[in-house]
Scaffold this active site. Structure first.
Site, PDB file in Angstrom:
ATOM      1  N   GLY A 113       4.456   1.362   1.335  1.00 22.29           N
ATOM      2  CA  GLY A 113       4.982   2.145   0.220  1.00 22.29           C
ATOM      3  C   GLY A 113       5.656   3.419   0.662  1.00 22.29           C
ATOM      4  CG  LEU A 119       8.170  -2.577  -1.004  1.00 22.54           C
ATOM      5  CD1 LEU A 119       9.641  -2.775  -0.796  1.00 22.54           C
ATOM      6  CD2 LEU A 119       7.894  -1.418  -1.947  1.00 22.54           C
ATOM      7  CG  ASP A 120       6.738  -1.755   2.554  1.00 24.56           C
ATOM      8  OD1 ASP A 120       7.937  -1.889   2.843  1.00 24.56           O
ATOM      9  OD2 ASP A 120       6.280  -0.727   2.031  1.00 24.56           O
ATOM     10  CD  GLU A 121       1.814  -7.409   2.270  1.00 24.65           C
ATOM     11  OE1 GLU A 121       1.518  -8.434   2.892  1.00 24.65           O
ATOM     12  OE2 GLU A 121       1.115  -6.384   2.286  1.00 24.65           O
TER      13      GLU A 121
END
Lengths: 284, 284, 284, 284
Positions: free
Chosen positions: A202, A228-230
């Protein structure tokens, strides 16, 4: 000398290295690089991956070779594959906001021959980096965005990607979250996250890192996915920090990590080294 | 499952990957790992190197396989090769003087299954590390040395190496220079030099590093050759130091680098990954 | 030459460096090392931290010096402080389960003079590492534990810590979670977590890292607090891994990081360099 | 808030930390950062070094403060010192030839506020990097050089350095050896050597590294002195390489190390952290 790079994946079975290398040997093509990897404990049993770089020489036509490869090698063993020809240079789009570091870094590496690609265009939601892009003679499009105009702005980007024939989108500190719809329609997207994922997901990862008192900060280049960010991680690295550094100084130290990590990931993708398997990548 | 590792080198030519992998495929043996490297600009033209790990399965006899490989593959292309069977565990001799760090490190790694070998014996020119060796239940021989007795002492070591059927000698901070004669007669010898070669050759490298004011110190694992500290490098690493450190503190920081570098080099050798080509090594 | 190390913290104000160093100068004591740090944006305003190492020389008595320091320096500015005398060697307890790596590492470093402490005793919930402890002539206590006997076992440990006059407890891969009650009663406890916190908290961090496909793994040494894996971090480091490594191989690579990180943290604590401020540490 | 940074060196004696910090405390100036180091075994006995950053606040005039410091502190103890005021921004000259990497890197960092300086001008012996300099709006002077014109060209550079009031010269891959005469007359000169000194001195260090088969390559930032590549080292770092890399690929990997190492060294110099003592530096 024209080369081609083949990336291949299939269920594992004996004889695959011999089959693939034999195919090109019979065509009289020299194998310049070859590497393979077998994931023994995958979700659907053992799986085989191989990357080959071959010298196309005075070979048969490309279409013929591709058809033969599909029918003789891939189909019989249930393989998936892709091929890239080194005389067809990949075209990338660089998306930025205000931070120029990664843009300069990519543009300079491209110019020096470190990245086998052309930078087809630079897109930003601000006008700020226009002169930086122009100093490298790159097309620059400023497409401002608000909550309300997000769908239209993304449609404009997609249109530009199509018109400029883009193969890869690089988010070089683009401070917007792309919609699922965009990601489905766009070519592959590589993002640089300024944190050592999966820690500090995040926003404001350096502030999170400062508050937690970690002793190293990192950066992570990954394929953008709807979570997101995964997305699958391509490359990561870290730098040592001191307790005396403010979050602003972490930003400064972090920038050096970010740009190197992003450049390595883009290069690996362009050299057709990256295989995505679920949430993991194999970099051959 | 019994495995074998093959290390192969020959002049480069098209089709070698296919030939080697095809040989094992035809025998019905699965290739578990394969990597190859072509040195394009060697002194005698392009040269091809390959390492393969195969599952021996219910195969033909070893002698038959070796004969076939020699006649069908190696001889026709002028190849040199060696093979190691994983059920024949390598036997190593560790030579030490007074510093116990590398000895403990190797013994502990061996015990934990990190190093595919047995430690056949420990030889020292001092008695000091006897209890350390015994705590791991290792044979220990103290063979004191003086300028006058050096030839006899080396003869004793050679005799022990033969009697204990030793495949590899590891100099784990053995503070004696081995004679050319010894090196000719002994199995391969890996040495750990406590400097970042080629800088700081010879004695007291940490004192040299301190005097020169370098900001990083290193360690180098290399094959011992008659030219001291000039043998082919297998592995190196460094650690950051500060101007405030005394030479003694450099020794402390350096120890952590030394033992890791030595262990990695020994492991690479035992896994039959190291090819020596002149002053260089290729680690496949 | 006998030395003392002073660690001092107070609200920041002009003149503190001069006050503290002036105090020792007036006593005729030479300051051998001095470092200070001001945290400008702390929760309760700017805060000052200083570490000094002084040569006690032929000084006044320790009790007198301590009283003077309290009344002349600390009380007037609201300072907290501690002092350690180098001729009073700290005593540590090492808690282990089955993995010997960190135990060997700490014992060997202590023996070589790298860690300014004595290892007062080794405590384990298994008997397995008894001979390892004994080879270094260390007291070893096996205190098995079950869910039911946990309170009694912890009481036994606390009793041993008291009887052996222990200043610091080191969890060297002790595979039990200590109760809040234990942590309140015990001396400071340093733990080594085999993950790069705050990522991969809890059990089996290397398996988590493998599943997530990270490209680096790490280890974190931190003070144990009632919130598991949330204690203030003292030291961290990472190692690069490859997609081809199994979780077991990550364990192997990770071990080398763990032991170095733990040793650095223990050393920093023993040298009285670590200040805890909320969830962060400052290492002076 | 205006700050000043003082760098001080003198023979060691008790009370120096108190004296220096007391001086500024009495003037009512807050010490924002302080660090000191005592080199115990220097050639001329123990030597004391200290760096202080003070908030000038509403203090006395600078000239008065400097005079007082000289007479009250420095002269009595035989100290040497320098002072820098943060509102007097240092001016640097960047000397380049054809490689743009370090120039872009320095210009971008300066623009982002990472380097406390102005880039007064860029000088090159080629015209090639003119547009790069201009894209950052930097003065650019092309001064071609031949064996015969070297003295005149160096005189021209010295003239430019004077006219542009330059405090520091940065050799950012300037492929010319500066004469002793130039180095005597010029301000301090920092050079980036693309090798891990003291290994691989002189020309083509990456080719040397390749031929020797090292496993890491490095870069070294040092003050230029008349003994080429022998000047005091300010900063070094390394990167891991593979046997499969050609000298050209080493150049690519090395570039990333070079620019980071050079930037760190320039920053340390500008922040007045670097003390030169013989062939060594202390970076406070």
């Amino acid at each position: 000398m024209t080369r081609a790079t083949i990336l291949f994946a299939s269920p594992d079975r004996p004889g695959l290295v011999a089959r693939l290398s034999g195919f090109f040997a019979e065509l009289g093509l020299n194998i310049l690089e070859a590497s393979n990897y077998t994931e023994l404990h995958g979700d659907s049993g053992a799986r085989f991956y191989m990357r080959l770089v071959v010298d196309l020489g005075a070979a048969t036509t490309r279409a013929t070779m591709e058809t033969s490869f599909e029918t003789q090698i891939a189909t019989p063993v249930g393989g998936e594959w892709s091929i890239g020809y080194h005389d067809r240079v990949a075209r990338i789009a660089v998306l930025v906001t205000k931070d120029p570091t990664c843009l300069y870094d990519l543009a300079l590496r491209q110019k020096q021959g470190e990245l086998p690609c052309e930078i087809a265009l630079v897109i930003s939601n601000h006008a700020m980096l226009e002169s930086a892009a122009q100093s490298f003679r790159l097309h620059f499009y400023a497409l401002p965005i608000t909550k309300e105009t997000k769908p239209q702005q993304e449609a404009q980007i997609l249109d530009l990607l199509t018109r400029h024939d883009v193969d890869l989108v690089v988010l070089a500190r683009y401070m917007q979250v792309l919609s699922d719809d965009f990601l489905i329609k766009a070519p592959p997207v590589i993002n640089i996250h300024h944190g050592f994922l999966p820690a500090f997901q995040g926003a404001k990862p350096y502030h999170q890192a400062h508050a937690r008192g970690v002793k190293l900060i990192g950066a992570t280049a990954h394929y953008a996915t709807k979570d997101l960010d995964e997305g699958p991680i391509i490359e990561q690295d870290v730098a040592r920090i001191s307790h005396a550094m403010t979050p602003d100084e972490l930003v400064r130290v972090g920038r050096d990590v970010e740009r190197v990590v992003l450049a390595r990931a883009v290069r690996a993708h362009l050299e057709r080294r990256v295989i995505v398997e679920g949430r993991r990548t194999f970099v051959l």
